[in-house]
Scaffold this motif. Structure first.
Motif, PDB file in Angstrom:
ATOM      1  N   GLU A  79     127.898 -43.926-108.201  1.00 16.34           N
ATOM      2  CA  GLU A  79     126.461 -43.770-107.968  1.00 16.34           C
ATOM      3  C   GLU A  79     125.659 -44.740-108.837  1.00 16.34           C
ATOM      4  O   GLU A  79     124.655 -45.307-108.384  1.00 16.34           O
ATOM      5  N   ALA A  80     126.101 -44.934-110.090  1.00 15.68           N
ATOM      6  CA  ALA A  80     125.408 -45.874-110.967  1.00 15.68           C
ATOM      7  C   ALA A  80     125.527 -47.300-110.447  1.00 15.68           C
ATOM      8  O   ALA A  80     124.562 -48.078-110.484  1.00 15.68           O
ATOM      9  N   ALA A  81     126.714 -47.662-109.937  1.00 17.47           N
ATOM     10  CA  ALA A  81     126.914 -49.014-109.399  1.00 17.47           C
ATOM     11  C   ALA A  81     126.056 -49.245-108.160  1.00 17.47           C
ATOM     12  O   ALA A  81     125.428 -50.301-108.007  1.00 17.47           O
ATOM     13  N   LEU A  82     126.013 -48.259-107.257  1.00 18.61           N
ATOM     14  CA  LEU A  82     125.219 -48.414-106.042  1.00 18.61           C
ATOM     15  C   LEU A  82     123.727 -48.476-106.373  1.00 18.61           C
ATOM     16  O   LEU A  82     122.972 -49.239-105.752  1.00 18.61           O
ATOM     17  N   HIS A  83     123.304 -47.698-107.345  1.00 14.49           N
ATOM     18  CA  HIS A  83     121.900 -47.749-107.757  1.00 14.49           C
ATOM     19  C   HIS A  83     121.582 -49.105-108.387  1.00 14.49           C
ATOM     20  O   HIS A  83     120.506 -49.683-108.152  1.00 14.49           O
ATOM     21  N   GLU A  84     122.513 -49.630-109.161  1.00 22.41           N
ATOM     22  CA  GLU A  84     122.316 -50.933-109.796  1.00 22.41           C
ATOM     23  C   GLU A  84     122.253 -52.042-108.751  1.00 22.41           C
ATOM     24  O   GLU A  84     121.490 -53.013-108.912  1.00 22.41           O
ATOM     25  N   LEU A  85     123.034 -51.911-107.677  1.00 25.63           N
ATOM     26  CA  LEU A  85     122.995 -52.910-106.610  1.00 25.63           C
ATOM     27  C   LEU A  85     121.615 -52.964-105.978  1.00 25.63           C
ATOM     28  O   LEU A  85     121.116 -54.043-105.638  1.00 25.63           O
ATOM     29  N   GLN A  86     120.997 -51.821-105.773  1.00 25.36           N
ATOM     30  CA  GLN A  86     119.650 -51.799-105.204  1.00 25.36           C
ATOM     31  C   GLN A  86     118.636 -52.401-106.170  1.00 25.36           C
ATOM     32  O   GLN A  86     117.648 -53.011-105.761  1.00 25.36           O
ATOM     33  N   THR A  87     118.880 -52.249-107.468  1.00 25.40           N
ATOM     34  CA  THR A  87     117.974 -52.809-108.468  1.00 25.40           C
ATOM     35  C   THR A  87     118.133 -54.321-108.570  1.00 25.40           C
ATOM     36  O   THR A  87     117.146 -55.064-108.694  1.00 25.40           O
ATOM     37  N   VAL A  88     119.404 -54.779-108.499  1.00 25.00           N
ATOM     38  CA  VAL A  88     119.672 -56.218-108.625  1.00 25.00           C
ATOM     39  C   VAL A  88     119.135 -56.982-107.437  1.00 25.00           C
ATOM     40  O   VAL A  88     118.572 -58.075-107.569  1.00 25.00           O
ATOM     41  N   ALA A  89     119.319 -56.420-106.241  1.00 23.33           N
ATOM     42  CA  ALA A  89     118.878 -57.116-105.024  1.00 23.33           C
ATOM     43  C   ALA A  89     117.923 -56.226-104.246  1.00 23.33           C
ATOM     44  O   ALA A  89     118.276 -55.663-103.214  1.00 23.33           O
ATOM     45  N   PRO A  90     116.702 -56.044-104.734  1.00 16.15           N
ATOM     46  CA  PRO A  90     115.754 -55.192-104.027  1.00 16.15           C
ATOM     47  C   PRO A  90     115.352 -55.808-102.701  1.00 16.15           C
ATOM     48  O   PRO A  90     115.250 -57.026-102.557  1.00 16.15           O
ATOM     49  N   ALA A  91     115.105 -54.973-101.720  1.00  9.45           N
ATOM     50  CA  ALA A  91     114.718 -55.447-100.394  1.00  9.45           C
ATOM     51  C   ALA A  91     113.506 -54.657 -99.914  1.00  9.45           C
ATOM     52  O   ALA A  91     113.344 -53.486-100.253  1.00  9.45           O
ATOM     53  N   ALA A  92     112.663 -55.312 -99.129  1.00 11.48           N
ATOM     54  CA  ALA A  92     111.478 -54.663 -98.589  1.00 11.48           C
ATOM     55  C   ALA A  92     111.890 -53.816 -97.393  1.00 11.48           C
ATOM     56  O   ALA A  92     111.677 -54.189 -96.239  1.00 11.48           O
ATOM     57  N   ALA A  93     112.503 -52.665 -97.673  1.00 14.60           N
ATOM     58  CA  ALA A  93     113.001 -51.801 -96.612  1.00 14.60           C
ATOM     59  C   ALA A  93     111.858 -50.997 -96.007  1.00 14.60           C
ATOM     60  O   ALA A  93     110.960 -50.535 -96.714  1.00 14.60           O
ATOM     61  N   VAL A  94     111.902 -50.843 -94.683  1.00 15.27           N
ATOM     62  CA  VAL A  94     110.881 -50.078 -93.977  1.00 15.27           C
ATOM     63  C   VAL A  94     111.565 -49.152 -92.981  1.00 15.27           C
ATOM     64  O   VAL A  94     112.706 -49.378 -92.565  1.00 15.27           O
ATOM     65  N   THR A  95     110.861 -48.100 -92.626  1.00 13.94           N
ATOM     66  CA  THR A  95     111.309 -47.203 -91.568  1.00 13.94           C
ATOM     67  C   THR A  95     110.293 -47.256 -90.435  1.00 13.94           C
ATOM     68  O   THR A  95     109.261 -47.924 -90.534  1.00 13.94           O
ATOM     69  N   VAL A  96     110.578 -46.552 -89.361  1.00 10.25           N
ATOM     70  CA  VAL A  96     109.693 -46.564 -88.196  1.00 10.25           C
ATOM     71  C   VAL A  96     108.302 -46.046 -88.595  1.00 10.25           C
ATOM     72  O   VAL A  96     108.180 -45.040 -89.299  1.00 10.25           O
ATOM     73  N   ALA A  97     107.274 -46.760 -88.160  1.00  9.35           N
ATOM     74  CA  ALA A  97     105.859 -46.419 -88.368  1.00  9.35           C
ATOM     75  C   ALA A  97     105.349 -46.814 -89.747  1.00  9.35           C
ATOM     76  O   ALA A  97     104.181 -46.571 -90.062  1.00  9.35           O
ATOM     77  N   ASP A  98     106.187 -47.450 -90.589  1.00  4.88           N
ATOM     78  CA  ASP A  98     105.702 -47.942 -91.871  1.00  4.88           C
ATOM     79  C   ASP A  98     104.820 -49.175 -91.658  1.00  4.88           C
ATOM     80  O   ASP A  98     105.080 -50.003 -90.776  1.00  4.88           O
ATOM     81  N   THR A  99     103.796 -49.291 -92.479  1.00  2.09           N
ATOM     82  CA  THR A  99     102.908 -50.448 -92.402  1.00  2.09           C
ATOM     83  C   THR A  99     103.495 -51.602 -93.213  1.00  2.09           C
ATOM     84  O   THR A  99     103.899 -51.431 -94.364  1.00  2.09           O
ATOM     85  N   ILE A 100     103.520 -52.795 -92.606  1.00  6.30           N
ATOM     86  CA  ILE A 100     104.021 -53.996 -93.279  1.00  6.30           C
ATOM     87  C   ILE A 100     102.835 -54.753 -93.846  1.00  6.30           C
ATOM     88  O   ILE A 100     101.947 -55.182 -93.093  1.00  6.30           O
ATOM     89  N   PRO A 101     102.765 -54.929 -95.165  1.00  3.91           N
ATOM     90  CA  PRO A 101     101.615 -55.629 -95.755  1.00  3.91           C
ATOM     91  C   PRO A 101     101.635 -57.112 -95.405  1.00  3.91           C
ATOM     92  O   PRO A 101     102.627 -57.811 -95.637  1.00  3.91           O
ATOM     93  N   VAL A 102     100.536 -57.579 -94.826  1.00  3.04           N
ATOM     94  CA  VAL A 102     100.399 -58.989 -94.465  1.00  3.04           C
ATOM     95  C   VAL A 102      98.983 -59.435 -94.802  1.00  3.04           C
ATOM     96  O   VAL A 102      98.075 -58.618 -94.987  1.00  3.04           O
ATOM     97  N   ASN A 103      98.810 -60.734 -94.863  1.00  3.43           N
ATOM     98  CA  ASN A 103      97.494 -61.326 -95.105  1.00  3.43           C
ATOM     99  C   ASN A 103      96.919 -61.768 -93.766  1.00  3.43           C
ATOM    100  O   ASN A 103      97.478 -62.639 -93.094  1.00  3.43           O
ATOM    101  N   ASP A 104      95.812 -61.166 -93.364  1.00  7.28           N
ATOM    102  CA  ASP A 104      95.227 -61.462 -92.049  1.00  7.28           C
ATOM    103  C   ASP A 104      94.781 -62.915 -91.931  1.00  7.28           C
ATOM    104  O   ASP A 104      94.709 -63.465 -90.828  1.00  7.28           O
TER     105      ASP A 104
END
Length: 315
Positions: free
Chosen positions: A17-42
């Motif tokens: 669990e510590a290794a998997l958590h560290e992997l998410q910390t080392v390589a963070p990704a802008a993960a989204v789910t359905v209906a999430d708003t994606i921040p953009v510059n208009d």
């Protein structure tokens, strides 16, 4: 990774669990789910790509995945997806049916693929028109359950794939193991055929998620295999040495471990995992044990942290 089922003790569970958590910390990704708003510059006049939609002036995700940006294009790349063929893909498949002038292959796709008799080299290697005799002898080339490597040539009207195997590097695969992994773990690269000289093993990473690990075959031998089968002495020549078989099993187990952990499969990572099992004095059958899974995850954390450190130093 969520499908991983291991009998872990308390210490191993905490380490994993510590290794998997560290992997998410080392390589963070802008993960989204359905209906999430994606921040953009208009003001950037962005282009909405696959997996996005316009709702009340906002860009909303319609798929679960990771937000990717290429110049002004914004799209969502799904983490888990079925194989989507493209022309030129290197695939590995299994023959399931022999039809008139064609073979049907199972390739981990929603429909079967078709390899026409006219789309492959004949055993004699002569370029000529296919005759009725060639059609009668199709079973001597490929038969049911044979494993074949080919290239995607195009799509037919019904949506099925049209394959071709005109090069000597394509054809029947023997003396090895066929592994099935999720197709999204195999990325399209310039080279999918790998000869691991230190093991005398061939590794083929099929874009469709079928991976072949087998004894090395020199290009051109496939054309002669049909003739060798008629010779009784070929049984001795085709015998795979015990050392090579152990290498095949070790590399295959490395692929299984990396696939179960959800890591992208590359030839470098597969070799590194196999060599780590040797340096740790882990037997081939013990590679699928809980301890080696935990060690592999911890090793991947260290590798990614080192890469991130090098990139930061280069800047």
């Amino acid at each position: 990774m969520r499908d991983l089922q291991l009998s872990l003790n308390q210490t191993q569970r905490v380490r994993l669990e510590a290794a998997l958590h560290e992997l998410q910390t080392v390589a963070p990704a802008a993960a989204v789910t359905v209906a999430d708003t994606i921040p953009v510059n208009d003001e950037d006049n962005i282009l909405k790509g696959h997996g996005t939609s316009d709702q009340d002036g906002e860009v909303v995700a319609t798929l679960c995945g990771v937000v990717e940006r290429v110049n002004k294009l914004v799209y969502v790349r799904t983490l888990r997806a079925r194989y989507k063929p493209e022309v030129g893909d290197i695939i590995v498949g299994r023959v399931i049916e022999i039809a008139p002038k064609r073979w049907r292959l199972e390739i981990n796709f929603s429909q079967d693929a078709v390899l026409m008799l006219s789309s492959m080299n004949l055993p004699d290697g002569i370029q000529r028109r296919r005759t009725a005799v060639d059609e009668l002898n199709m079973r001597t080339i490929f038969e049911e359950n044979d494993v074949i490597c080919a290239e995607v040539r195009g799509f037919q009207h019904d949506g099925s794939l049209h394959l071709q195997a005109r090069s000597q590097k394509y054809g029947k695969l023997e003396r090895g193991q066929l592994l099935v992994v999720p197709a999204y773990l195999v990325k399209r690269r310039k080279q999918h055929f790998h000869h691991l000289e230190q093991y005398d093993v061939d590794l083929i990473l099929g874009c469709n998620g079928f991976i072949w690990v087998g004894e090395h075959v020199v290009v051109g031998e496939n054309a002669n295999m049909m003739e060798n089968k008629l010779n009784l002495s070929a049984e001795v020549e085709n015998f795979t040495p015990l050392v090579t078989r152990k290498h095949i099993c070790r590399l295959a187990n490395a692929v299984r471990v990396l696939s179960a952990l959800g890591f992208t499969l590359t030839v470098e990572l597969i070799i590194e995992t196999a060599e780590a099992s040797v340096s740790s004095n882990i037997e081939i059958n013990n590679m699928l044990g809980a301890e080696f899974y935990v060690q592999t995850a911890e090793r991947e954390v260290k590798r990614r942290a080192d890469l991130l450190r090098k990139k930061s130093g280069a800047r």
